[in-house]
Enzyme design. Structure first.
Site, PDB file in Angstrom:
ATOM      1  CG  ASP A   1      92.751  -6.295  15.814  1.00 43.00           C
ATOM      2  OD1 ASP A   1      93.645  -5.433  16.195  1.00 43.00           O
ATOM      3  OD2 ASP A   1      92.790  -6.594  14.561  1.00 43.00           O
TER       4      ASP A   1
ATOM      5  CD  GLU B   1      63.137  11.232   6.982  1.00 44.24           C
ATOM      6  OE1 GLU B   1      62.956  10.075   6.659  1.00 44.24           O
ATOM      7  OE2 GLU B   1      63.730  11.792   5.903  1.00 44.24           O
TER       8      GLU B   1
END
Ligand code: DGJ
Length: 730
Positions: free
Chosen positions: A533, A613
């Site tokens: 928020d 990776e």
């Protein structure tokens, strides 16, 4: 000048780049809301109400009858009160000392100031690039004043609102409701809201505003995963690029309510603010109360433009501190990599591997303090567990720093485990009702942050930890909602103040800690996205968007979040597969591309990754940094959302404001046969210029890319993703 006051006709007009907002003091002293919408030249827009407005069963001002009925039930008002004939949802309810609910606010005075007002103890937008209007209203009978605040950010089409209620009578009054209202006298609207749950936050929902009241809110003590304190009222045919849309963002992290009500005369009223349920604030003689701020953006070009205004305003005029502009480090967090099962050697091994591929910050998550090897105990005891850390916190920090990485740490300052030394010493610090056993959630209770001694205790513990080692980052978590609300520090008639006082206390604590540790990057979190928020973004410039780190679910979560909140605020990490939340396997490249449109970090056990990776993560970090400014500060366009089941791709774009460069990302989020190529229209380019795509020899017209579109390339594997880098040809 974005605030224009016509003294003679008592009309206040607020002008932003593309919107106009108008209020007028009518002949009865009522502040009537006459217009909010597309920018128009200044004129008096009260003509539809000037001869009174009346319908049966709508009481009117006694002095007006019988010729010119002046019914508050019919008039669009700037702030609506209850008790004198307006039967719609009121914004403010005041119970007078005599027990009555009357409050008849009439115009008193005004002032205009340069710069933006601030709100004592509450977060709010700020800036010298704004203007402030304060209109003071006074009750017809009692010395109760309401000061309406308006902040006008012309550039962003942003108007902020809040108000202060001042009790200048000699007796106490009760504030039973304190919301902001906005009346639309005409029109049919949809209401767009963002619901969700833990691991699935901010799912867009759109509904017609019907006769009656539609509302969303929270009574959980936090803004919550379940509903977000942001909503949009829009034309029924509005879309990303078309139509009138009005955004309402509440700059507040606690209980809230947003409602849209349609009345008999087709007028619509939007109310936004603190949830009146369980709210009752006593104002003694001389006391005042300030409401949280509502940030309103109007766009006459659909949702996209509205979002871009919010993004800029939040980045530039809400977020604060060093990391508002400084590049945030690429981090690795150990949570999904180890959960509680780690010691210092394990963390240092991870940091070692991480530093070699360009990761810059190591974050030690939950489990480093007190008695905390699972979530059954330890919260509240913010003392490093030196056995687990194989030394002091400083020593661990130094070991991490020696790998070339900065060091960060997790806290959950607002909660306490019953099995903790702090609880054993101060059981009353936790919310619990007299004579009842409090309910636990994730095996923990909530501290009464409305009490200064509780905040001081936690602050002192945190300060000690932060001063004890070289800490560059803090993740501030909150993993339950508030039940068993009762503060031993307040008398029984003030228990209706506790929720709000909790948030004021939290803000005070956040202000103290962020001001005293200005070099630390703070990230807020509440079980992922439970407190995404505008209130939290004032203290911390980024928030962990969701505990769901699956790249495909994240498309929906980040899509919904992007309506109000900028990319720079969205914590986003590459995690392992199968994903810990839903077991989905996605390519590492796709996980990277989705995380780029957030803060980009890594959250897995890097020591278990293959060399291939690791090389891919290393490549991603280089690529992310290359596009950093474009992504973080560019104009964001949602080109195709993830919710249409007939479409295969989710596609979005960031473009430089001048249209000279753009980055388009596409993810195939539907792994189904029956694929058809999708051609997506781009945005934000210069129509009469030519561009290269990923350094192509071929040139593409800006107009064609925007009007005819670009074909999304096909890759035959599950959940592929691509980036299209669009650069201006010389
Ligand atoms: C919830 C957070 O969202 C996670 O990232 C992690 O920090 C855990 N809490 C730790 O308890």
């Amino acid at each position: 000048m974005s605030i224009i006051f016509n003294e003679e006709n008592k009309i206040f007009t607020l002008q932003t780049k593309s919107s106009s907002y108008q209020m007028k003091v009518d002949s009865y002293g009522l502040l009537v809301h006459t217009y909010y919408g597309k920018k128009i030249p200044i004129c008096d827009m009260s003509y539809n109400f000037e001869n009174g407005y009346y319908l049966s069963f709508s009481p009117y001002d006694a002095i007006a009858q019988p010729w010119n009925p002046h019914s508050v039930d019919m008039l669009p008002q700037e702030i609506s009160t209850y008790g004198n004939g307006d039967f719609r949802e009121s914004a403010i309810n005041v119970r007078q000392a005599d027990g009555s609910l009357g409050l008849e606010l009439r115009y008193d005075s005004y002032k205009i100031e340069k710069g933006k007002y601030s709100l004592q103890g509450l977060p709010s937008f700020y800036g010298e690039n704004a203007e402030t209007l304060v209109i003071t209203l006074k009750d017809k009978v009692y010395d109760i004043y309401v000061h309406l605040y308006y902040g006008i950010f012309e550039e962003y089409d942003l108007i902020t609102r809040a108000y202060k209620v001042e009790n200048k009578t000699n007796s106490a009054i009760n504030l039973e409701k304190a919301m902001i209202s906005l009346d639309f006298f005409n029109g049919d609207f949809d209401l767009v809201t963002f619901h969700g749950k833990h691991m699935k936050e901010r799912m867009l929902q759109r509904n017609e505003v019907f006769y009656g009241t539609s509302s969303v809110g929270s009574s959980r003590g936090a803004s919550s995963h379940m509903q977000n304190p942001f909503a949009i009222l829009c034309d029924t045919n509005a879309n990303e690029e078309y139509g009138s849309v009005y955004g309402f963002g509440l700059v507040y992290s606690g209980n809230f309510l947003i409602s849209a009500s349609k009345s008999q005369n087709r007028s619509t009223r939007v109310n936004v603010g603190i949830n009146p349920e369980n709210f009752n604030f006593i104002l003694e003689a001389g006391d005042s109360f300030v409401t949280p701020e509502v940030a309103m953006v109007y766009s006459n070009e659909g949702f996209g433009k509205m979002s871009r205004c919010y993004h800029k305003a939040i980045r530039n005029n809400l977020c604060r501190g060093k990391f508002k502009t400084a590049r945030r480090p690429v981090l690795i967090n150990n949570w999904e990599g180890t959960y509680f099962d780690f010691n210092a050697d394990k963390l240092v091994a991870m940091a070692n591997d991480a530093s070699k591929i360009g990761i810059e910050l190591f974050v030690m998550d939950d489990g480093w303090f007190g008695k905390r090897d699972n979530d059954l105990s330890g919260l509240g005891d913010w003392t490093p567990n030196e056995k687990k850390l194989q030394g002091t916190l400083k020593e661990l920090g130094d070991r991490i720093n020696a790998t070339g990485m900065k060091f960060g740490i997790w806290f959950e300052p607002e909660c306490i485990s019953a099995d903790s030394d702090l609880y054993r010493a101060h059981p009353d610090y936790a919310f619990q009702m007299p004579n009842r056993v409090p309910s636990e959630s994730r095996n923990q209770l909530v501290l009464d942050m409305s009490r200064k001694e509780v905040r001081d205790n936690i602050y002192n513990q945190l300060e000690k930890v932060l001063n004890s080692a070289n800490i560059s980052y803090v993740k501030w978590d909150f993993n339950r909602h508030i039940s068993d609300l009762y503060s031993v520090a307040l008398p029984k008639d003030r228990q209706g103040e506790v929720f709000h006082r909790y948030i004021l206390g939290l803000y005070e604590l956040l202000e103290r800690i962020t001001a005293n540790f200005p070099d630390i990057l703070f990230e807020s979190c509440s079980g992922g996205g439970g407190r995404v928020d505008m209130g939290m973004l004032y203290y911390m410039p980024q928030v962990w968007t969701s505990d769901n780190s699956d790249a495909i679910d994240r498309l929906e979560i980040q899509y919904g979040t992007s309506f109000a909140y900028p990319v720079s605020a969205m914590g986003a990490h590459v995690s392992t597969v199968p994903n810990h939340g839903n077991a989905r396997v996605t390519p590492l490249k796709t996980r990277g591309i989705v995380a780029y449109f957030g803060t980009y970090g890594v959250e897995l056990d890097i020591t278990k990754m293959t060399d291939e990776e690791k090389t891919e993560i290393q490549r991603q970090i280089v690529e992310f940094k290359e596009y950093y400014d474009l992504i973080q500060y560019g104009e964001y366009y949602r080109l195709q959302g993830p919710f249409d089941s007939t479409k295969f791709y989710t596609v979005w774009e960031v473009a430089k404001e001048d249209g000279s460069e753009a980055l388009v990302a596409s993810v195939r989020n539907r792994n189904e046969a029956g694929f058809v190529h999708e051609i997506i229209k781009l945005n934000g380019l210069i129509p009469d210029k030519f561009y290269r795509i990923n350094n192509s020899e071929k040139l593409y017209s800006g107009a064609a890319l925007m009007e005819h579109g670009l074909k999304m390339e096909y890759d035959f594997f599950a959940y592929p993703a691509r980036l299209y880098h669009i650069t201006l040809a010389e």
